[in-house]
Scaffold this motif. Structure first.
Motif, mmCIF file in Angstrom:
data_model
loop_
_atom_site.group_PDB
_atom_site.id
_atom_site.type_symbol
_atom_site.label_atom_id
_atom_site.label_comp_id
_atom_site.label_asym_id
_atom_site.label_seq_id
_atom_site.Cartn_x
_atom_site.Cartn_y
_atom_site.Cartn_z
ATOM 1 N N SER A 56 -115.933 -21.241 16.865
ATOM 2 C CA SER A 56 -115.926 -19.925 16.225
ATOM 3 C C SER A 56 -117.328 -19.530 15.766
ATOM 4 O O SER A 56 -117.748 -18.374 15.918
ATOM 5 C CB SER A 56 -114.973 -19.940 15.028
ATOM 6 O OG SER A 56 -115.072 -18.754 14.282
ATOM 7 N N GLN A 57 -118.071 -20.501 15.224
ATOM 8 C CA GLN A 57 -119.442 -20.250 14.788
ATOM 9 C C GLN A 57 -120.325 -19.841 15.955
ATOM 10 O O GLN A 57 -121.148 -18.918 15.843
ATOM 11 C CB GLN A 57 -120.004 -21.505 14.110
ATOM 12 C CG GLN A 57 -121.464 -21.416 13.693
ATOM 13 C CD GLN A 57 -121.694 -20.575 12.453
ATOM 14 O OE1 GLN A 57 -120.795 -19.865 12.012
ATOM 15 N NE2 GLN A 57 -122.883 -20.631 11.903
ATOM 16 N N ILE A 58 -120.146 -20.500 17.084
ATOM 17 C CA ILE A 58 -120.893 -20.104 18.287
ATOM 18 C C ILE A 58 -120.521 -18.674 18.675
ATOM 19 O O ILE A 58 -121.383 -17.874 19.062
ATOM 20 C CB ILE A 58 -120.600 -21.067 19.454
ATOM 21 C CG1 ILE A 58 -121.140 -22.460 19.133
ATOM 22 C CG2 ILE A 58 -121.221 -20.555 20.754
ATOM 23 C CD1 ILE A 58 -120.741 -23.525 20.126
ATOM 24 N N GLY A 59 -119.244 -18.337 18.525
ATOM 25 C CA GLY A 59 -118.785 -16.989 18.870
ATOM 26 C C GLY A 59 -119.464 -15.910 18.065
ATOM 27 O O GLY A 59 -119.937 -14.910 18.611
ATOM 28 N N VAL A 60 -119.552 -16.093 16.741
ATOM 29 C CA VAL A 60 -120.165 -15.058 15.903
ATOM 30 C C VAL A 60 -121.677 -15.005 16.128
ATOM 31 O O VAL A 60 -122.288 -13.924 16.096
ATOM 32 C CB VAL A 60 -119.821 -15.279 14.411
ATOM 33 C CG1 VAL A 60 -120.478 -16.520 13.854
ATOM 34 C CG2 VAL A 60 -120.221 -14.067 13.587
ATOM 35 N N ILE A 61 -122.285 -16.163 16.396
ATOM 36 C CA ILE A 61 -123.719 -16.184 16.694
ATOM 37 C C ILE A 61 -124.012 -15.402 17.977
ATOM 38 O O ILE A 61 -124.940 -14.580 18.030
ATOM 39 C CB ILE A 61 -124.217 -17.641 16.817
ATOM 40 C CG1 ILE A 61 -124.313 -18.274 15.425
ATOM 41 C CG2 ILE A 61 -125.573 -17.710 17.520
ATOM 42 C CD1 ILE A 61 -124.597 -19.761 15.437
ATOM 43 N N LEU A 62 -123.197 -15.616 18.997
ATOM 44 C CA LEU A 62 -123.388 -14.902 20.265
ATOM 45 C C LEU A 62 -123.094 -13.410 20.112
ATOM 46 O O LEU A 62 -123.757 -12.569 20.736
ATOM 47 C CB LEU A 62 -122.504 -15.511 21.355
ATOM 48 C CG LEU A 62 -122.902 -16.910 21.824
ATOM 49 C CD1 LEU A 62 -121.878 -17.439 22.834
ATOM 50 C CD2 LEU A 62 -124.295 -16.909 22.441
ATOM 51 N N LEU A 63 -122.097 -13.081 19.291
ATOM 52 C CA LEU A 63 -121.767 -11.664 19.080
ATOM 53 C C LEU A 63 -122.946 -10.927 18.451
ATOM 54 O O LEU A 63 -123.308 -9.822 18.884
ATOM 55 C CB LEU A 63 -120.535 -11.562 18.177
ATOM 56 C CG LEU A 63 -120.026 -10.156 17.875
ATOM 57 C CD1 LEU A 63 -119.537 -9.471 19.148
ATOM 58 C CD2 LEU A 63 -118.902 -10.203 16.844
ATOM 59 N N MET A 64 -123.572 -11.535 17.459
ATOM 60 C CA MET A 64 -124.719 -10.894 16.816
ATOM 61 C C MET A 64 -125.949 -10.924 17.714
ATOM 62 O O MET A 64 -126.804 -10.034 17.649
ATOM 63 C CB MET A 64 -125.014 -11.585 15.482
ATOM 64 C CG MET A 64 -123.913 -11.416 14.442
ATOM 65 S SD MET A 64 -123.523 -9.688 14.069
ATOM 66 C CE MET A 64 -125.032 -9.189 13.251
ATOM 67 N N PHE A 65 -126.039 -11.927 18.569
ATOM 68 C CA PHE A 65 -127.117 -11.989 19.562
ATOM 69 C C PHE A 65 -127.012 -10.805 20.513
ATOM 70 O O PHE A 65 -128.012 -10.127 20.819
ATOM 71 C CB PHE A 65 -127.010 -13.307 20.322
ATOM 72 C CG PHE A 65 -128.068 -13.518 21.375
ATOM 73 C CD1 PHE A 65 -129.420 -13.429 21.071
ATOM 74 C CD2 PHE A 65 -127.715 -13.832 22.683
ATOM 75 C CE1 PHE A 65 -130.401 -13.639 22.040
ATOM 76 C CE2 PHE A 65 -128.686 -14.037 23.656
ATOM 77 C CZ PHE A 65 -130.026 -13.943 23.337
ATOM 78 N N ILE A 66 -125.809 -10.504 20.966
ATOM 79 C CA ILE A 66 -125.576 -9.357 21.847
ATOM 80 C C ILE A 66 -125.917 -8.051 21.127
ATOM 81 O O ILE A 66 -126.514 -7.142 21.706
ATOM 82 C CB ILE A 66 -124.110 -9.340 22.336
ATOM 83 C CG1 ILE A 66 -123.856 -10.532 23.258
ATOM 84 C CG2 ILE A 66 -123.788 -8.040 23.063
ATOM 85 C CD1 ILE A 66 -122.387 -10.767 23.571
ATOM 86 N N ALA A 67 -125.551 -7.984 19.844
ATOM 87 C CA ALA A 67 -125.884 -6.788 19.058
ATOM 88 C C ALA A 67 -127.391 -6.588 19.007
ATOM 89 O O ALA A 67 -127.887 -5.460 19.115
ATOM 90 C CB ALA A 67 -125.323 -6.912 17.647
#
Length: 387
Positions: A56-67
């Motif tokens: 889940s932590q990887i998920g939020v990190i990648l989501l903000m990376f895309i942002a």
């Protein structure tokens, strides 16, 4: 067991997201709610394990990376004043009302201030996905929201460190400030000189997906460095995305990272928020949950909207910006855990605040959908200005 849970999460989140869209809501709302259904509260098909938290932590990190990859840096610069205003106003009102509520329910001054700071935190990871679905991530409002989130995060963490130094926590305030300053100074320098160089060096390597690997290395290292210096990991990954967006590799990285992220990691992040929900004892504290939820939602909504309004946004657009700042997400959960560890929160209050944080996260997508549907479009604003 993990493999089965991942399969269940992916199937359920995609179906729930589709149903949510068909009902006129952002897909992220369905993914949040299905997490509650899958979790221990209802079906018990998915449990909140440590490895699921890491995914889940990887998920939020990648989501903000895309942002960060999709951020228009020129618009970001133009909205600096608005972002600062929204970030500060979005802290002052929740802090004041949270402190007042804490005193009213019998907390000490230190505990009440801590409660106010916790309610001042914001996490735009949920808002980012909603902005993408609404096509607003690259808008003036989107840039303001992202900038305000960074400012909010830094100010709340600094204020928390200041409070902990008075509360008897082992905190060196000068070192905390120094770490924050060092983080931003170093990552700005790296973004300017090192990031383009690294991507350029990786590009000709005779291995598959070398550029994407380099981009992910940068993302994860920035996130780690941010966490190490006391800044949220999502801020580090967001800055990494912005840095890469200024290179010639932006399009390639964005396309392939989105594929990786939305196939596995991001759905796990959204669903896991619901999975972590614990509703035991909710009836005994229902009144307090309602009170704090109303304060959390209204204070952030109005505070953020006021900050946007005084910098030139129309009221409807200002309310949309305020709505995007409502979700407390993982940032508030981290602060709550710190409070529990340092005896600034009782176990009962901790449980109450977990539910409050969950509620602010769930209401954010539909609020954003509603307010953004009422916003004045740029061309309309220009016509009114010239009329």
């Amino acid at each position: 067991m993990l493999i089965f849970q991942l399969a269940v999460i992916l199937i359920a989140s995609k179906i729930a997201g589709d149903i949510s869209v068909r009902l006129g809501q952002p897909s992220v709302l369905g993914k949040l709610l299905i997490g509650i259904v899958l979790g221990p509260t209802v079906l018990g098909l998915v449990t909140d394990t440590e490895i699921l938290k890491e995914i889940s932590q990887i998920g939020v990190i990648l989501l903000m990376f895309i942002a960060g990859l999709e951020t228009d840096i020129d618009e970001f610069k133009r909205t600096a004043k608005s972002s600062t205003s929204v970030g500060i106003a979005g802290i002052v009102m929740p802090l004041a009302l949270g402190y007042g509520a804490g005193i009213a329910i019998g907390l000490s001054n230190i505990e009440a201030i801590f409660l106010g700071l916790l309610l001042s935190a914001t996490s735009v990871s949920i808002s980012v996905q909603t902005l993408k679905e609404l096509g607003k991530l690259k808008s003036r409002e989107g840039a303001t929201i992202m900038g305000a989130a960074v400012i909010d995060d830094v100010l709340v963490i600094l204020a928390l460190a200041f409070l902990m130094s008075f509360a008897g926590g082992d905190v060196n305030l000068g070192m905390v400030v120094l770490k924050k300053v060092a983080f931003f100074a170093i990552v700005i320098a790296l973004s300017w000189k090192v990031v383009p160089w690294v991507l350029k060096k990786f590009a000709p390597l005779q291995v598959t997906e070398s550029v994407i690997s380099a981009a992910l290395i940068i993302c994860f290292l920035f996130a780690y460095f941010a966490e190490y210096t006391g800044v949220a990991a999502i801020i580090g990954s967001y800055i990494a995305g912005v840095a890469i967006s200024l290179t010639n590799y932006k399009t390639e990285v964005t396309h392939k990272v989105e594929t990786i992220s939305y196939a596995v990691f991001v759905p796990v992040f959204f669903t896991s928020i619901g999975v972590t929900a614990q509703f035991s004892g909710i009836l005994e504290n229902l009144g307090l949950i309602v009170l704090l939820s109303v304060i959390a939602i209204v204070s952030k909504l109005i505070g953020g909207a006021f900050g946007a309004k005084i910098t030139g946004f129309p009221w409807k657009n200002s309310m949309a910006i305020g709505a995007a700042m409502v979700s407390r997400g993982e940032v508030a959960l981290i602060i709550a855990a710190i409070g529990l560890e340092n005896n600034l929160l009782t176990q009962d209050m901790f449980a109450v605040l977990i539910v409050v944080v969950l509620l602010t996260t769930i209401v954010t997508p539909p609020m954003m959908k509603w307010f953004f549907s009422k916003t004045t479009q740029p061309e309309e604003m220009a016509l009114k200005k010239n009329a």
